[in-house]
Scaffold this active site. Structure first.
Site, mmCIF file in Angstrom:
data_model
loop_
_atom_site.group_PDB
_atom_site.id
_atom_site.type_symbol
_atom_site.label_atom_id
_atom_site.label_comp_id
_atom_site.label_asym_id
_atom_site.label_seq_id
_atom_site.Cartn_x
_atom_site.Cartn_y
_atom_site.Cartn_z
ATOM 1 N N GLY A 39 5.040 -1.279 2.931
ATOM 2 C CA GLY A 39 4.286 0.155 2.482
ATOM 3 C C GLY A 39 5.028 1.351 2.381
ATOM 4 O O GLY A 39 6.019 1.554 3.096
ATOM 5 N N HIS A 83 0.816 -1.317 -0.009
ATOM 6 C CA HIS A 83 0.046 0.047 0.111
ATOM 7 C C HIS A 83 0.945 1.110 -0.044
ATOM 8 O O HIS A 83 1.980 1.071 0.610
ATOM 9 C CB HIS A 83 -0.904 -0.097 1.007
ATOM 10 N N ASP A 84 0.394 2.227 -0.594
ATOM 11 C CA ASP A 84 0.982 3.693 -0.628
ATOM 12 C C ASP A 84 2.492 3.690 -1.513
ATOM 13 O O ASP A 84 3.040 4.758 -1.303
ATOM 14 C CB ASP A 84 1.036 4.134 0.757
#
Length: 259
Positions: free
Chosen positions: A137, A119-120
Site C-alpha cells: 500500500g 490500496h492508495d
C-alpha cells in the site's frame, strides 16, 4: 460487443465501442471509457473510473475493496487512465480513507499476469510490471519505472523515474531515479548502477547518461553521507534537468534512499 452473459449494474457508465466478454461483472459506480476491451471473467467493482482504449484480460479483479484491516467500508476510488494493458489475474484495489482515498494509475502502463497493485498506490505513465510483481500500500511509482518478475516494493516506498527493480528484489525504501536495484541479501536490494540501457532506449544522449553516471558515483560509491553527497550534486544541477530531478526526489524522500 457486450456478451449476453455479462452482468452490468444499471448505474455503470459504458462508453462507445467498449467490448465486455462472457461472464464478466461490471459493478455499481463503474465508468468505462471509449474503446476499452474487457475480456471474459473480469470483475470490476466501483467506485472505479477507467479511461479510453485499455485492454483488460480474463480473471482480472479491478477496483475491489482494499486488503487492509483498517478499512471500514468508507467510500474510496480507483482511477485508471488510458491505453493500459492489464493481463491475466491482475488485481488493483481501491484506496483507503486514511490513505488519501484513491488508488491512481496513469497512462500507457503494462501490468503482466498476476501483478498486484495495493490500496492508495500512485502509478505514473509508461511503467512496466512483469509477471508476479507487486506493490504494497501507499507506494508511488514514477514514469518509465520497470519491475522485473517477482519484484516488489514495501509500503510507503517511492520508485523514481526510469528506475529498474531487478528480479525477485524487494525495494524496502526509496529507489532513486535512473538507478538499478538488484537482489543482495535475502530479498533486499542494493543499487548496482544506472539503468543505462533503458535511458538509451528512451533517447537519453551520451552526455546526459555520463552526468547521471557521475551522480551515481557521488551518491552510491563515494562513501559520503547522503547530506554531503547532496551538496556535491548541487554543483551539477544548473546544467542538468536530470540532476534536478534526482535532487527533488532526494528532498521529497520520507523513508530514506536505498543505498
Amino acid at each position: 460487443m457486450i456478451h449476453p452473459t455479462a452482468v452490468i449494474d444499471p448505474s455503470a457508465s459504458i462508453g462507445t465501442g467498449v467490448s465486455i466478454g462472457a461472464y464478466s461483472i461490471i459493478g455499481a459506480e463503474v465508468e468505462i471509457g471509449d474503446g476499452t476491451e474487457i475480456g471474459p471473467h473480469v470483475v470490476i467493482s466501483g467506485p472505479t473510473r477507467i479511461g479510453r482504449d485499455n485492454r483488460i484480460f480474463q480473471f482480472a479483479s479491478i477496483g475491489a475493496e482494499p486488503q487492509d484491516i483498517k478499512f471500514a467500508g468508507e467510500r474510496t476510488e480507483l482511477i485508471i487512465g488510458d491505453r493500459n494493458l492489464i493481463r491475466e489475474s491482475v488485481t488493483i484495489n481501491r484506496g483507503t480513507g486514511f490513505g488519501g482515498g484513491v488508488t491512481r494509475i496513469g497512462n500507457d502502463n503494462w501490468f503482466l499476469a498476476y501483478v498486484h497493485i495495493a490500496h492508495d498506490c500512485q502509478v505514473g505513465n509508461h511503467t512496466i510490471f512483469s509477471s508476479y510483481s507487486g506493490l504494497a500500500g501507499h507506494v508511488q511509482v514514477d514514469d518509465w519505472a520497470i519491475f522485473s518478475s517477482y519484484a516488489g516494493a514495501h509500503q510507503f516506498s517511492k520508485i523514481g523515474t526510469h528506475a529498474f527493480i531487478g528480479m525477485s528484489c524487494l525495494a524496502h525504501a526509496d529507489v532513486a531515479p535512473y538507478m538499478i536495484l538488484s537482489k543482495d541479501t535475502e530479498q533486499h536490494g542494493r543499487i548496482r548502477g544506472i539503468n543505462a540501457t533503458g535511458l538509451k532506449r528512451h533517447g537519453f544522449s551520451a552526455e546526459r547518461i555520463a552526468t547521471i553516471k557521475r551522480a551515481h558515483r557521488i551518491l552510491f560509491r563515494s562513501g559520503l553521507s547522503l547530506q554531503d553527497a547532496r551538496e556535491q550534486l548541487l554543483t551539477l544541477r544548473e546544467d542538468s534537468q536530470d540532476i534536478r530531478e534526482l535532487l527533488s526526489f532526494i528532498d521529497a524522500s520520507e523513508r530514506s534512499l536505498v543505498r
